[in-house]
Motif scaffolding. Sequence first.
Motif, PDB file in Angstrom:
ATOM      1  N   ASP A 198       0.826  -1.212   0.000  1.00 20.51           N
ATOM      2  CA  ASP A 198       0.000   0.000   0.000  1.00 20.51           C
ATOM      3  C   ASP A 198       0.863   1.266   0.000  1.00 20.51           C
ATOM      4  O   ASP A 198       0.795   2.091   0.906  1.00 20.51           O
ATOM      5  CB  ASP A 198      -0.933  -0.010   1.225  1.00 20.51           C
ATOM      6  CG  ASP A 198      -1.927   1.153   1.206  1.00 20.51           C
ATOM      7  OD1 ASP A 198      -2.214   1.670   0.102  1.00 20.51           O
ATOM      8  OD2 ASP A 198      -2.385   1.545   2.300  1.00 20.51           O
ATOM      9  N   GLU A 203      -3.283   4.440   1.258  1.00 21.16           N
ATOM     10  CA  GLU A 203      -4.734   4.642   1.243  1.00 21.16           C
ATOM     11  C   GLU A 203      -5.422   3.999   2.432  1.00 21.16           C
ATOM     12  O   GLU A 203      -6.403   4.519   2.941  1.00 21.16           O
ATOM     13  CB  GLU A 203      -5.318   4.072  -0.049  1.00 21.16           C
ATOM     14  CG  GLU A 203      -4.985   4.937  -1.255  1.00 21.16           C
ATOM     15  CD  GLU A 203      -5.177   4.199  -2.570  1.00 21.16           C
ATOM     16  OE1 GLU A 203      -5.566   3.018  -2.523  1.00 21.16           O
ATOM     17  OE2 GLU A 203      -4.910   4.814  -3.609  1.00 21.16           O
ATOM     18  N   ASN A 223      -5.054   5.992   5.739  1.00 22.02           N
ATOM     19  CA  ASN A 223      -5.677   7.305   5.664  1.00 22.02           C
ATOM     20  C   ASN A 223      -7.197   7.205   5.591  1.00 22.02           C
ATOM     21  O   ASN A 223      -7.888   8.206   5.727  1.00 22.02           O
ATOM     22  CB  ASN A 223      -5.166   8.056   4.432  1.00 22.02           C
ATOM     23  CG  ASN A 223      -3.743   8.527   4.661  1.00 22.02           C
ATOM     24  OD1 ASN A 223      -3.411   8.954   5.761  1.00 22.02           O
ATOM     25  ND2 ASN A 223      -2.899   8.414   3.644  1.00 22.02           N
ATOM     26  N   GLY A 224      -7.724   6.008   5.331  1.00 25.75           N
ATOM     27  CA  GLY A 224      -9.144   5.836   5.037  1.00 25.75           C
ATOM     28  C   GLY A 224     -10.068   6.160   6.192  1.00 25.75           C
ATOM     29  O   GLY A 224      -9.653   6.414   7.314  1.00 25.75           O
TER      30      GLY A 224
END
Lengths: 98, 960, 430
Positions: free
Chosen positions: B952, B956, B959-960
Amino acid sequence: MLRISCPYCGVRDEPEFVFGGPTHVTRPMGDVSDARWGDYLFNRDNPKGPHHERWLHAYGCGRWFNAVRDTVSHEFLAVYAMGEPKPDLAAPEAGGLR
Amino acid sequence: MSGPYRLPTFPGASLDRQHTLRFRFNGRELTGYAGDTLASALLANGVRTVGRSLKFHRPRGVYSSGVEEPNALLRLSSGVRAIPSARATLTELHDGLESYTQSGWPSVTTDFARVLDFTAPLWAAGFYNKTFMWPSWHTYEWAVRRMAGLGHAPPGRDPDRYDTRNIHCDVLIVGGGAAGLREAEAAAAAGQRVVLAEQGPSLGGRGAWNGANIEGQAGHSWAARLVEGLRGRPDVQLLTRTTAVGYYDRDVVTLLERVPVDGARGSRSERPNDGGPRERYWVVRAGRMVLAGGALEQPLVFCNNDRPGVVLAGAAHEYLRRYSVAVGRRVIVATNNDSAYKVAGDLRDAGVEVVALADSRKDVAEALLGEMRSRSIPVLLESLPIDTSGFSTLNGVTIGRLSRDGATVVGEQRFACDALAVSGGWAPLLHLYSQAGGKLRYSSRTGALEPVSSHPRVTLAGSAAGEKTSLGPRVSPAGDTLRKWVDLRHDVTVADLELAIRENYSSIEHVKRYTTVGMSVDQGKTSNVAAIEIVAKLRGVSPEALGHTTLRPPFTPVTLGAIAGRSVGDGFAPSRLLPLHDWHVSHGGLLEDYGEWKRPAAYIRQGESRAEAIRREMRAARTAAALFDGSPLGKIEIQGPDALAFIDKFYINNLATLQPGRARYGLMLRESGVIFDDGTVVLLAPDHVLITTTSANASRVGAWLEEWHQCEWPDMRVVITSVTDQWATISLAGGRAREILSRLDTDIDLSPTAFPHLGTRVGHLLGHVARIYRVSFTGELTYEINVPASAAGMIWSALLQAGEPLGLQPMGIEALLALRLEKGFLHVGTDTDGTSVPDDVGWGKAAASKRADFVGKRSLLMPENRRTGRLQLVGLRGVGATEIIVGSHLRLSGSGEATDGWVTSAGRLSSSGEPIALALLRGGRDRLGSEVSVHDEGRVTQARVAEPIFFDAAGERMNG
Amino acid sequence: MCLEYKGTVRTWRIQRMHRYSFLKVIQHALRGNRTWQPAWRDPVPQSGYDVVVIGGGGHGLATAYYLAKKHGIRRVAVLEKGWIGGGNSGRNTQVCRSNYFYPASSAFYDHSLRLYEHLGRELNFNVMLRQSGLVALAHSEHELELQRRWANAIHMNDVDSHMLTPAQIRKRIPAISLQSRYPIVGGFTQPRAGISRHDAVVWGFARGASALGVDIIQGCEVLGFDLSEGRVRGVQTSRGPIGAERVVMSVAGHSSVVAGMAGIRLPITTMALQAMVTEPIKPVLDATVISAAVHSYVSQSDRGEIVMGGGADVYNSYAQRGGLPIFRATIAATLELFPSFSRLRLMRQWAGAVDVTPDTSPIMGLTPVRNLYINCGFGTGGYKAIPAGGDTMADTVANDRPHPLIRQFGLERFTSGALIDEGAAAGVAH
C-alpha cells in the motif's frame, strides 16, 4: 557503595542516584567549528582528584545537582545546586555538605 | 572421652560433653561433641592427614584453628548441597555431618602423585613459563589444569537461599573478644548505636578460654557479665558467626553471617535453622569502625615445616583449652616470642608430655623460664627447629642452636615427638584497615604489618592494635631452602623466593605473582609477612622499604550466593507485567521478554506453531481487524507555557506549527546526531503536549528530557511527567476498525472527516476517559485507544466482543512488527544502531529544513555525517523463495569491502509469501534495482534493492 | 641476541638471553636452580634515548620490544612509575578474542590474536594461551538477531565465528543454566578466542625487550614533558630529566593526566573496572562466556579459579578499587548463568582504572605534538590488544605515520565524527 548527600534530601545510598558525568560543560551556540563542537561532544577534563560532576537523585526527589568528588578517594568535597558556580573548596563552608 | 586425644574439660571450654554427635570423615563414622569444630573432632579422633599439598602432594594436617587454615579444606555434604573446600577449623560440628578430603589418589593417606615431591626442583616457581611451548601449551594444559583446583562445584542449582540485611550504625566493632566487648560497652554507654560482629559462635574471644584473668575475674565469667549487659541494650546488636569481610567506599562494611544448621542442635537435617537462609550478607553503613579482630599467629620457617603434626602453638592451645583435645601425645613447642610458654605449660598441666620448648631468643623473662622449670619442661634458648622427620606424619624434630648472629647453626639435637607447636609471632588483623585506605608498613619490631598513621574513621583495639613483644628469629638459617615452606597451600618454599629474586622478579608484587606466594585460598594470612622478611633479606634491603602486597577484599572467602542475596532467579530482575497480563495468559499469549516487559509475542491456538499464529494474526489485521496491547509504549506529558517550545528542541521535525487535536511523527537525536528515539507528538492543548516513545526507551527519554530541562534550560516553564503506566494503550487496527469501535458507546465522532488520520480526540469510551489517536504502525486504519489502566480489561473485552463477529482477533507483537515491515516503517533500535543519523533512514531533508536549533543538529554537519557512501536504509526483495535472515550481511557486486551492510528486519509478505527485508546498505538509495549478495554463515543468496515499502505504497488504507 | 651493557650501579652483563626449554629446566634444576639469569636488567637511566616509552605495561613493553626487534631501534627506555605489569596488564581477566564488528577493529584485534598464537615461541616465554573459545549468549530473539549480525560481520572479516543453538551451548558448557530469568535463546562463538596468563605476557615482553637492549626502568615516574617548537624533546622524571627523540604514551588509566602534561585534551573518562575470582576448583568451565544482557563474563583460569567481570563502575575513578553495587550485580549475573556456582566462595576482588572513549574504541597514533605518540582508550579490552598495540605503535613511531591497521583509530576522528562505535554496533561491553 558511595553515600551521597543530596542537597534536597540528605545522605542516601549510591543506588538511589544516577551519575551524569562532568558538569559546567558549556553547550556551544551558533556557528562553531568542527573542532570546537568535537571538543564539546567528546573531550573531558577527567582529572585525578577533585572532579566537578552532576548527579541525579533518581529514586528520591528526582532533582539534578552538582558535586565535587575526589576521583581517588571518592570523597564528596561539596554538593551544590544546578546553575550555581563552582564552589571555592578552600572556603570553610564548602565542606559543610559532606 | 570421644576419641583417643580427648582430655578432661577446662573451664570456659566450648564443649557440651553430654551431647555426642556422630559425623563422617571419608565415609568413616566418628564422634565428637556439641561445641566441637570439625577440625577439633578430627584431631580428637587421631586423624592426622586431611589433605595433600598442591604441587608436591605432600601429606598435610590441621595447621591452625581459624580462618588462616591452609590445609584442612574439606568437602562437606554431597550433591547440590555440597560445600567445596570448607575450612574444618571454622566448621561447627553437627550430627550427621559428612566430610570428605579433596585430594590424593587413591586416597589422602596414600597418594601416588607424591612422586612429584621427589622431583621438586623441576616444579620451581615459573617453571611453566619456561617450557610447555612446543608444540603448544594446548598439549599440556589439560593435564596441568586437572592438577590445579581443589574440590568441585556442586552439580546443580543451590537449594538454599541467602538474605541481605541493610543497616546503619554509629559504630561497627569487628571482633567480640575482650577488646571488642569493652569498646561496645563504652560506645553503648555514650548512647551510640552499636553493631558488633564476632566471627565465632560465642563472644569473649581468647580470654574466654585461655585461662587468663580479666579485671580479677576468670575470663569467661568476665565476658559473660559484659555480654549480658550489652544484650539488654536496645541500641546494641551482637552478631556471632559473623565475619566482617569487606570495606567499600565510603564507610560501608559487609558482614557474612553463617546461620547454623539444625544439626548443631541435634537433628540430622542439614537445612538451615527454621527454614531460614543459609547465610546472611549484612551491608553496614558505619559512622566509624573499631577493628578488634585480634591477630593471627605466624609460623616458623624451617626444613619440612609442613608435616602433619606441625601446628601453630596458639591453635594447639585453643584445641586444648576450648575443645579438650591434645594435638599430640609428645609435643615440642618452638617459639620466637613469649606467647607459647603458656601453651607449653597448659599442655603439661593437662597431662601431655612436653618434650622441650625451643626459643630462638637469647634473653627470656625469668618468670617464663621459672614456669617451665617448675613443670620440668626443658627450655632450649637461641634455638629453632631446623628439620623434622616422618614420611606420613611427624615423628621427630631436630632443634638447632643458633650462632650469636643467628646466621648459622652451631649445634643440633634430635627429639622424638608426634606434634610440634610453633609460634613465629602475631600479625594484627589489619585487612579492613588497609581496605579503608589506611596505610601499612612492615615492622621489624613486630615482624608484621602495622599502621603508618591513624585513620579518621577506623580505630584499632586489642591485639589488632599490636602488642609490645620481643621477637627472635623465625627463619631457620640451616638446610635446603627447597624444603622450607612459606606458603603451605601453594607449596611455595624459600627456594622459590630465592629464584624469583635471582631472576629479578624483585618487587614484592612480582615475587607474589611469580611464585604465587600468598595467592592461595588463605590469601597469605600465614605467609605474607614471612615472605617480606625473606625477600628483603635476599635483596639486602630493609623489609620496611620493601612494601607489601595489597590486602584485597574479602578478608575471608565469601559464598557467592550470599553476595547475590535474593537477586537470583526471578529476583534477578523485576518483570513488568501488562495491565492485561492475566487476560493474555489465559488466552494463549506466548509471553516473551521484551526489555523488562513480559509481552505476548503471539496468541497460540490449539495445534498452532508460533509462526502460524503470527501469520494468522497478520491476516486478520489485513482482512478485518486486530487488537494489540501496546501499553508499554512510552507516554510522557509536558505541561506549561513553554511546553511546545521545549519539546521542539528535541525533534528534527518542525513542531512549532502543530495544532491542538493533531499528532505529528517525530524523530529524536542524541547530541551526537545519532537517532535516539521516535514517536508521536500530540498537542492536547496549547500548553499540554504528549509524546510517545518506543517501549524500550520510555524511561530513558523521560529522564533525558528532565536532565536537559534541569541542567540546560531550567528557565523554561514546563513540567515533565511520565504517564506510561497510568494509560493503557490498546491499538485497534484494520479495515473494519471504525465499524468495530463505533459499536461501543462513545461521545467521539469517528467519521473520517471529523477524525482523520493523525487526528487526536479526547472523550469517553464506555464511560471512561479516553484519548484516541489515529496513528498507524501497521499501515491499516488504526485507532490507538488510551484509557486509564484500570479500565483496560473492560474496554479490551468489549472491543473483542463487538469485533469478533467481524473477524477481530487479538494480535501479538511479532505480527505487529511483521506488518510494519511490509510498510517499511522505521523500528528504532532494530533498523538503526548507534551510528545512524536521520539521512541514513530517509529523514535527512526534514532535519536540514528545520531552522530552529534542536539537540544533535550541529553534529549532523560533521564531515562523517555528510559524507557519501554511508549506510542507508533500503528495502530488499528476495530473488527466489529463500527467506532473508535478519543479521545477514550484504555485499555489492565488485565491492572490495568486507561488508556493504546488513539486514535489519526481514520476513515474508503476508499476501504472496515473497521474502522481503529492510537493510542498511552502503550508498543504498543510489542502488535501487540492483542486486546484492546476502551472506549468512557462509550461505549466499541474492536479493534486489527496492524502496523500503512493500504494501500500500500510497497509504490509502491508513488514511481511510 | 648479543648485547654488552654496563650500568653504573650494578653491572649487568647479558651476553645471550638464556633460552628456556624443558631441557634447560632440567639442567638448571639439577644445579638447584641456582644458575638462572635475571629475566630482565634493571639499568640506571641514560641521559637520552631514541625512544622513550612511558608506561611499563603490556602495551609499552611490547612497543619497546617490537621497536628493537623489527625496526632495529634499540636505544629505547621504558619508564614505569611502579613495577612493570602493575596496572591494567596485571588486573584484567586475560581474555583474548577478535570478534569485533567493524572491519577496522576486526583486522586489528585479529592481528593481535594471531600474534598471541605464536607469542610464547616468539618470546621464548610461555604465555599460556588456551584457545578454549568464547561463547556470547543471547537472552531474547532481538538480541539473537543482533548477534547474528555480529557473527556474520566477523565472518565477513574472515575471522572464525558461528551461531549456536541453546542445545549446542548446553553441550559446550554443561554447567550453564538455559532457564534463567532471561532464558538463553542462542548465542555465537569464536572458537579461536581464549585466555592467557597476563603476567607472563608482561614478563615475556620485558625479557625479550631487555635482551635486545631496551632499558626497563622501574620506579621512575614521568612528571612532565620537555617541549619546544611544537615537538617533544624529552621527559622530566622522578629520576631526573631524560632526553628523547620520540616519546610514546602508553599509560592506560592515566592517559588524561599524562597527556595533559603535554597540553593535550583527550576524549577519555577514567573508570574502575572490577574483576573477581573464586577459590580454585577442578575444571568445570572450558570457555569464556559473555552475556551482555545480564552484564557478566565468566571463565575459569588454569589455576581453577572462576574469573568474573562485569560492567565498569558508573563514575569517574582512579581508585583501582571497585564499588559494592557493581560487584554484587556481577556476582548475581554470574549466578544467573551458573546457579551451581552459588556455593563457591569469592576469594579475591580488585579493580583497574580503565580509559573509556566515547566510541569504546582505542586511540592510537600521532598527537598534535610532534614526535609524541599515544596509545590509550582501550577501555575494558586492552589486554587482548597488547601484541598488536606494541607492533603497530612501534611501526608508527619508527615511521612517524600511523600503521595501516590503526589509521582509523587516530585522535582526528573526534573532530570528523568518524567514530568506530563497537558498543553501538554490538551492544556489548568488551
